[in-house]
Structure formats: C-alpha cells, structure tokens
Enzyme design. Sequence first.
Site, short mmCIF file in Angstrom:
data_model
loop_
_atom_site.label_atom_id
_atom_site.label_comp_id
_atom_site.label_asym_id
_atom_site.label_seq_id
_atom_site.Cartn_x
_atom_site.Cartn_y
_atom_site.Cartn_z
N GLY A 37 22.96 33.21 37.71
CA GLY A 37 24.26 33.74 36.71
C GLY A 37 24.22 33.79 35.74
O GLY A 37 25.40 32.54 35.19
N ASN A 61 18.35 32.15 37.06
CA ASN A 61 18.68 33.79 35.73
C ASN A 61 18.24 35.31 36.18
O ASN A 61 16.32 34.83 35.92
CB ASN A 61 19.15 33.94 34.36
CG ASN A 61 19.98 35.12 33.68
OD1 ASN A 61 21.15 35.04 34.59
ND2 ASN A 61 19.53 35.91 33.35
N ARG A 62 18.76 36.43 36.29
CA ARG A 62 17.26 37.34 36.77
C ARG A 62 16.22 37.51 35.63
O ARG A 62 15.20 37.65 35.87
CB ARG A 62 18.14 38.35 37.24
CG ARG A 62 16.84 39.54 38.10
CD ARG A 62 17.44 41.00 38.74
NE ARG A 62 19.00 40.73 37.51
CZ ARG A 62 19.58 41.94 37.54
NH1 ARG A 62 19.72 43.05 38.64
NH2 ARG A 62 20.46 43.13 36.29
N VAL A 68 27.70 36.04 39.68
CA VAL A 68 27.50 37.62 39.20
C VAL A 68 28.29 38.98 39.70
O VAL A 68 29.71 38.24 40.51
CB VAL A 68 25.87 37.73 39.89
CG1 VAL A 68 25.24 36.92 39.69
CG2 VAL A 68 25.77 38.24 41.47
N SER A 73 38.82 30.50 38.95
CA SER A 73 40.09 31.54 37.58
C SER A 73 40.21 30.62 36.09
O SER A 73 40.27 28.88 36.43
CB SER A 73 41.19 31.55 37.88
OG SER A 73 42.06 31.77 36.93
N GLY A 78 38.78 31.66 33.39
CA GLY A 78 37.92 31.60 32.09
C GLY A 78 37.37 31.08 31.55
O GLY A 78 36.81 30.02 32.13
N LYS A 94 42.67 34.32 45.97
CA LYS A 94 42.08 34.98 43.93
C LYS A 94 43.01 36.16 44.00
O LYS A 94 43.18 36.84 42.39
CB LYS A 94 40.99 35.14 44.20
CG LYS A 94 40.56 35.53 42.15
CD LYS A 94 41.05 33.90 41.92
CE LYS A 94 40.63 34.38 40.13
NZ LYS A 94 40.76 35.60 39.31
N HIS A 147 46.40 36.50 43.49
CA HIS A 147 46.56 35.19 41.66
C HIS A 147 46.27 35.69 40.75
O HIS A 147 47.12 36.34 39.62
CB HIS A 147 45.50 34.21 41.77
CG HIS A 147 45.09 33.48 40.31
ND1 HIS A 147 44.85 34.55 39.40
CD2 HIS A 147 45.56 32.76 39.93
CE1 HIS A 147 45.08 33.84 38.62
NE2 HIS A 147 45.31 32.87 38.57
N ASN A 148 45.86 36.90 41.05
CA ASN A 148 45.39 38.17 39.99
C ASN A 148 47.07 39.17 40.18
O ASN A 148 47.11 39.45 38.39
CB ASN A 148 43.91 39.22 39.84
CG ASN A 148 42.53 38.17 39.54
OD1 ASN A 148 43.05 36.79 39.51
ND2 ASN A 148 42.02 38.81 39.34
N GLU A 208 49.14 37.60 38.27
CA GLU A 208 48.97 37.38 36.67
C GLU A 208 49.39 38.20 36.44
O GLU A 208 49.84 39.15 35.37
CB GLU A 208 47.34 37.11 36.85
CG GLU A 208 46.82 37.31 35.51
CD GLU A 208 45.08 36.86 35.99
OE1 GLU A 208 44.43 36.16 35.98
OE2 GLU A 208 44.75 37.70 34.91
N ARG A 235 65.31 61.49 59.69
CA ARG A 235 64.52 61.24 60.25
C ARG A 235 64.40 62.26 62.01
O ARG A 235 63.68 62.62 62.36
CB ARG A 235 63.83 60.11 60.86
CG ARG A 235 62.75 59.57 59.19
CD ARG A 235 62.28 58.23 59.39
NE ARG A 235 61.30 58.69 60.11
CZ ARG A 235 60.93 57.18 61.48
NH1 ARG A 235 61.65 57.00 61.98
NH2 ARG A 235 58.84 57.52 61.57
C1 6PG Z 1 41.21 34.23 36.00
C2 6PG Z 1 41.28 35.77 35.81
C3 6PG Z 1 40.05 36.64 35.40
C4 6PG Z 1 39.88 38.21 34.46
C5 6PG Z 1 40.44 39.24 35.10
C6 6PG Z 1 41.89 40.08 34.27
O1 6PG Z 1 41.97 34.26 36.78
O2 6PG Z 1 40.51 34.14 35.20
O3 6PG Z 1 42.03 37.37 36.77
O4 6PG Z 1 39.51 36.96 37.04
O5 6PG Z 1 40.77 37.87 33.33
O6 6PG Z 1 40.16 40.13 36.32
O7 6PG Z 1 41.45 41.40 34.73
P1 6PG Z 1 41.73 42.74 34.20
O8 6PG Z 1 41.19 42.97 33.57
O9 6PG Z 1 42.03 43.41 35.83
O10 6PG Z 1 43.61 42.76 33.84
#
Ligand code: 6PG
Length: 491
Positions: free
Chosen positions: A12, A35-36, A77, A131, A133, A185, A188-189, A192, A448
């Site tokens: 990928g 990569n494909r 991927v 994580s 980016g 993860k 984590h998101n 975030e 209830r």
């Molecule tokens: C990370 C980010 C990454 C991405 C998110 C954005 O840890 O590098 O969390 O995974 O930026 O998926 O998520 P949304 O598009 O749902 O805001």
Amino acid sequence: MSAPVGDIGLIGLAVMGQNLILNMNDKGFTVVAYNRTTSKVDDFLANEAKGTKVQGAHSIQELCAKLKRPRKIILLVKAGPAVDSFIQQLEPYLEKGDIVIDGGNSHYPDSIRRTKELEAKGLLFVGSGVSGGEEGARHGPSLMPGGSTAAWPAIKEIFQKTSAQVNGEPCCDWVGETGSGHYVKMVHNGIEYGDMQLIAEAYDILKRGLGIHESEIADIFTTWNKGVLDSFLIEITANILKFNDDDGEPLVTKILDKAGQKGTGKWTAIAALDAGTAVTLIGEAVFARCLSAIKEERVRASKVINGPQREPFRGDKQQFIDDLEQALYASKIISYTQGFMLMRETAKELEWNLNYAGVAGMWRGGCIIKSVFLGDITAAYEKNKDLESLLFDDFFNKAVHKAQPGWRRVIAQACLWGIPTPAFSTALAFFDGYRSEVVPANLLQAQRDYFGAHTFRVMPGKENPRLLKGRDIHINWTGRGGNVSASSYSA
Ligand code: 6PG
C-alpha cells in the site's frame, strides 16, 4: 534465487505507506514495497525512495520471496474488504509463524476475527493502530500493536525503533490480545474527537462570548500551550487561527462549519453504549459533528428561534480566560477518565490484559492527541496499575478540584450567553454524577416498577418485612395492578 534480504514488507504505497517505509529505512531496516498498481512501486523507487535500501516487488509472490523468515508484512490499505483480500492473496506464499500486520484504521471486531482465522492456519496476525498522520509516519508515529502474542518478539525492534520517542522511550508497546491494538486506536480517535470539540467550544466562547479576534485567540492558545494543556492539538489550533487568507482575514472564518467524520469516533460511542459505560464526552463530540452537518436546517432555525440577548462581558476578562483554561483542562481529565473506563470494561469482557500505563505512554508522542498530560496519565497508572479511575489518582484529583470553580463559572456564563458547550457541560454533569453518593435512579426504578412491574432493590439500611434485602421487589403502587413482577412472569 538470492537469499531474502527484506526485514519487513509493506503493501500500500499511499501517503502513509510511503512515509512509513522511508521512516523504517532511516532506522536501518530493509523494507520491501509492494502496491497493487505496480507502476507506483517503480515511481516510488525512482523518486522518494531513490538512494535508500528500499526494495520493490511487482507481485505478492516476489514480495514474500524477498522477506526473511518469519516474514513480516504490513498492510496499509483501506480498512474493510481490501484487508481480507490481501490476506487471501498472501496466504499461499506464507509459512507457519509468518506475521501479517494490518496498520489501517480497521474496526476491532475484524481484527479479532482475523487473528483467529490466521492463527487457525498457523500464521500470526497483528492489528496495529498507527497514529500521527503523514508527519508521524515519516518521523515517528504512535504505534499500538495487538493480536497474536507470539508475533511481538519478532516485530518489537522494528516497531519500537520506527515509533516516536519521548524521553528516550518508544511510543509503542504491545497492547494485548486479538483486536486490542485496533480497539485502543479506536478509543484514541474517540478521545481525539473529544479534545477537538473542547478546543472548538473554547474558541466559540472566546469569539462569540468575549468578542476576541482570531489573532488574539491564537495568542491565548499559544499561552495555554505552555501550561497544563501543552499538546499537539492546542499548538496546531494556534497556528490555524493565525493563518490569514490573501485578504488578511483569518482563513478559518471562511471554512464551512460542517464537520466530516470517517466513523472511528462513532465506533467508540457505539462501543461505549454496548459496554454500558458512560463515555458521554466522546458521544457529545460525535453528536456535535452531526448537528454541524445539518447546516441548512440550522440556518433556517436561526431565523425563527431566538436565544438570549448576548450581554457584553462585564467581569474580569483575564480571570474568565484563566477559568476557560481550567474548564478545558478539567473536561479533558473527564474525557480521558471515561476513555480509560471504557477500555477497562471491554478488557474485562474480552479478557484482554491491557497495560494502561503502556497505552498512555504510547499516546505521549507521535499521535494526534500527544500531550504532556499523557505523561501524567502514564505516571498515574505506573503508580497504580489497577486504578479505578483517573479521578482517584492524587494528581488528577487535586487538578480537578482546583479547576472546578472556574469550570462551573464558564459553563454558567456560556449558558447565559446561549453558546452551546456540549462537551464542557457533559463533562461537568458526569463529574457531578460520579461524585454523587446518591443519584435519582431510585425514582427511575420506582417508575419502572409502577408502569411495568420491573422490580427494584431496597436501599441498604431501609429494609423492612416488605422491603427485603437482596430481593427483586415489586409493589402494587395503585392497588389496581397485580402483585406479579415482570421478571417473575417472564421467567
Ligand atoms: C490519527 C488520526 C487519523 C485520522 C482520523 C480522522 O490518529 O492519525 O486519528 O486516524 O486523522 O481518522 O478521523 P475523522 O475523519 O473521522 O475526523
């Protein structure tokens, strides 16, 4: 055929894949890239990877042939069927003990399933959160691997050297069994989402409440970034607010206020509901994005629904800004408290041995939520690995007590202004509920039982011959209903 030279393979070559390969190469590993669309492999070797040790492969067979045993192959991927399809294509060329690693944002139930399926075939599977980016992938991401435990010794060195480092420690450790890497993860998101929503609410209060211009708000965030809120998201927020369009207007004011989402925040909220854990802040952060998305309806509503007349702020402005910093800090403590409660609940249910100090440590650097604050969470779990919640830790207990008065003042003022603070407010509501020995669920139970004979238990110390301890009790509240409880006739 010459002896295999590849330490690890990667499938990928989108932006994350390319950057991760270059990062692993810098750390001294020989990576084989596939990569494909194989022209991408040639382009990559001729450009970004030129002069490196990176090897190319033009088929899955060639990729596998170039890897040292046990083979380690990372898939970067799109999450979903593409992962299963590549696993299927790899299988004929893999041997017992080889390791397939999924580094995408996969949903953890898929990783649980894949671990089982591959282990049944003598192969090993790792679902790893990645994580940070593009930048993180290139220079050091936070890596959260979980899955087949036997895979960890074989990938540990590559993973820990490739990840970000904080104070000489890698932002990568073994998370735990089956789908736990992707679970962590996902949380984590979710966190975030929560952090971003809190920052957005603070911005809204500063702008619409106090009437401060973006350039000055940027300065406030820059100052906050030197204190307890020191983090990547506060830092980039200050940079964003300072960024002007060609006409000198802050660019952010020209961005349509409709938030997108790819689903990991929603997954966290769903997981919280499934686990019966009150992860309210992430839930509100997801719903705030949903409300933002109905822009046209909000525009129509704004014409016919009035809020309070917004009075100019007459108090001490600096004091209020300091209160806001504390409100953000306290709400963040609640959000992480909830996130860790969720992980604990799920770990119990799925019998994962999660290392919470390790999880917080992995998030200290490399990832989107990286912050100084995560160092304090690491310390709290290092002190007590069985910590019931962060609010029982001395450091956070003191911090939240200190923040409390300002936090309340900010929410009260925002409420008077009519500025929505779903994340700040839900955090405070959770805090007040969590610290309440008694909550009004007694009345819910009575209701209830009244309408549905759902039964209730007696409060300790209030027992009598009709309210017996440890019994499911049904009362005939009206004299008209029967004496049979719902649970007894459904039994
Ligand atoms: C990370 C980010 C990454 C991405 C998110 C954005 O840890 O590098 O969390 O995974 O930026 O998926 O998520 P949304 O598009 O749902 O805001």
